[in-house]
Enzyme design. Structure first.
Site, PDB file in Angstrom:
ATOM      1  CE1 TYR A   1      21.984  10.252 -37.641  1.00 42.07           C
ATOM      2  CE2 TYR A   1      20.587  10.962 -35.828  1.00 42.07           C
ATOM      3  CZ  TYR A   1      21.791  11.028 -36.502  1.00 42.07           C
ATOM      4  OH  TYR A   1      22.776  11.853 -36.043  1.00 42.07           O
TER       5      TYR A   1
ATOM      6  CG  ASP B   1      17.559   4.689 -31.472  1.00 35.11           C
ATOM      7  OD1 ASP B   1      17.144   5.390 -30.521  1.00 35.11           O
ATOM      8  OD2 ASP B   1      18.328   5.115 -32.351  1.00 35.11           O
TER       9      ASP B   1
ATOM     10  CE  LYS C   1      16.282  13.510 -31.071  1.00 31.99           C
ATOM     11  NZ  LYS C   1      16.550  12.462 -32.031  1.00 31.99           N
TER      12      LYS C   1
END
Ligand SMILES: *Cc1c(COP(=O)(O)O)cnc(C)c1O
Length: 431
Positions: free
Chosen positions: A144, A239, A267
């Protein structure tokens, strides 16, 4: 446990917010429950509005590596409020923040701050296309990278060529240039390059997949991605929105000793405020406006509050390298405990762990590919989740999510979690 106030809050929320939530996983839909609404949280504990307390393994889905409301990172935030929260002209803390990331991650010479992981990956792909002057990107099933159009694609049945949008509203023309390959499958990447070698701008990959549970990439697979992109003048994008500053201070790039061309962050680097970033080789990053022609901007990017929270978080991680050993030690403790339960109950379940990241799958391993992971029994997970919730342990409300640990999770928390996990597994597997 009583969830009355949460249920009322959810009914009210649904009247004004689609599905009552601002991000789908929060609705607890995949475990067939109503969500709990949160009053407050501190350290490893989270409290709902009915007054129930839980040991939290969601931790905001990754940002809170130092636990909830950490005193050390909050300190000083009020002064920032007093001085002003956003200026639209530069501040020094943006440089301090960028410098910290550049020093932590050897493949990053320069970094641009954005407001979410989605923005980071979206911008990184634009940059990769501009730099290589090529069109296509390769992503992997089960990874994702946020919700930008070009990345909401899954592989079509049997064919490599045509991906299928995973959401209505994503035009087929937008995803035409996204090739979906199989995680940990070198052959699938080989095929894509055979077919489109001259037109592949980048491969984007989660170096440890954290959005199909936790699945480790084979080192050979990651090395192959580095080699094939080099050979074809394509870029490799890591990522690291989850793995950055979590797997190690230098992220997965450090752990696997691979230097991607561009790395995406999010994050943890926001310490609980909305932040993302993308960075890489100077030659590539210098193509971004105002230095270069690739446009990318943000009204609130580099916002002083967000920079403060992120900077303080990274500073604490830098000053305390033992944090990573400790996170891993706790993850191992959970892993071993789960494995003991699985053996003694004689059930088909699997634990995957990479450093401090782990996931409990309700299915037989090895859980090393997306296809394999998808065979997990989500009904059993729903029962397990509910039983844990009722015992005061908040697991991710979906099977295909990892557990997030923080510095604030104590040995006692872990022991309690394991004790209750035994009971919950017993019920879920009808033993
Ligand atoms: C969470 C996540 C994103 C998206 O970040 P947002 O801040 O939610 O937009 C991108 N990539 C990975 C690997 C993620 O885990």
């Amino acid at each position: 446990m009583n969830f009355k106030k949460s249920q009322q809050a959810f009914s009210e929320a649904k009247r004004y917010i689609p599905g009552g939530v601002n991000s789908p996983v929060r609705a607890f839909k995949s475990v067939g429950l109503d969500p709990i609404f949160i009053e407050k949280a501190k350290g490893s504990k989270i409290f709902d509005i009915d007054g129930n307390c839980y040991i939290d393994y969601i931790c905001s889905w990754g940002p809170l590596i130092l636990g909830h409301s950490n005193d050390r990172i909050i300190k000083g935030i009020e002064e920032i409020f007093a001085k002003g929260t956003s200026y639209g002209v530069p501040t020094e803390i943006e440089t301090s923040m960028a410098k910290k990331i550049v020093e932590a991650v050897p493949s990053v010479d320069k970094v641009r701050m954005v407001n979410s992981g989605t923005e980071a990956t979206m911008s990184a792909l634009r940059l990769a296309r501009a730099y290589t002057n090529k069109n296509k990107i390769i992503k992997f099933g089960g990874c994702y990278h946020g919700h930008s159009d070009g990345l909401l694609v899954k592989s079509g049945s049997g064919t490599l060529t045509y991906g299928i949008p995973t959401s209505p509203g994503v035009n087929s023309t937008v995803i035409e240039d996204t090739i979906v390959c199989e995680y940990n499958n070198i052959d699938s990447v080989k095929k894509a390059f055979r077919e489109y070698s001259n037109d592949i701008a980048a491969i984007i990959v989660e170096p440890v997949a954290g959005n199909m549970g936790v699945v480790e990439a084979d080192l050979d697979f990651l090395k192959y991605l580095r080699d094939i992109t080099n050979e074809n003048k394509s870029l490799l994008i890591f990522d690291e929105v989850i793995t950055g500053f979590r797997l190690a201070y230098g992220g997965a790039g450090e752990v696997y000793d691979i230097k991607p061309d561009i790395t995406c962050f999010g994050k943890i680097i926001g310490g609980g405020l909305p932040v993302g970033a993308y960075g890489g080789k100077a030659e590539i990053m210098d193509m971004i406006a105002p230095l270069g022609p690739v446009y990318q901007a943000g009204t609130l990017s580099g916002n002083p509050l967000a920079m403060h929270m992120g900077y303080k978080t990274i500073e604490i991680l830098e000053e305390n390298p033992k944090i990573y050993e400790e996170l891993e030690r706790k993850a191992v403790k959970l892993e071993e405990g789960f494995k003991e339960h699985i053996a003694s109950l004689d059930i088909k379940a699997t634990v995957n762990r990479v450093k401090g990241m782990l996931c409990l799958f309700m299915g037989e391993g090895p859980m090393d590919s997306y296809d394999q992971v998808m065979k997990s029994d989500t009904d059993k997970y729903s029962i397990f989740f509910r039983e844990m919730l009722n015992r005061g342990i908040l697991f991710p409300p979906a099977q295909f999510e990892g557990l997030f640990l923080s510095t604030e999770h104590s040995d006692e928390d872990i022991e309690k979690t394991l004790e209750f996990a035994y009971e919950a597994l017993k019920i879920a597997y009808n033993k």
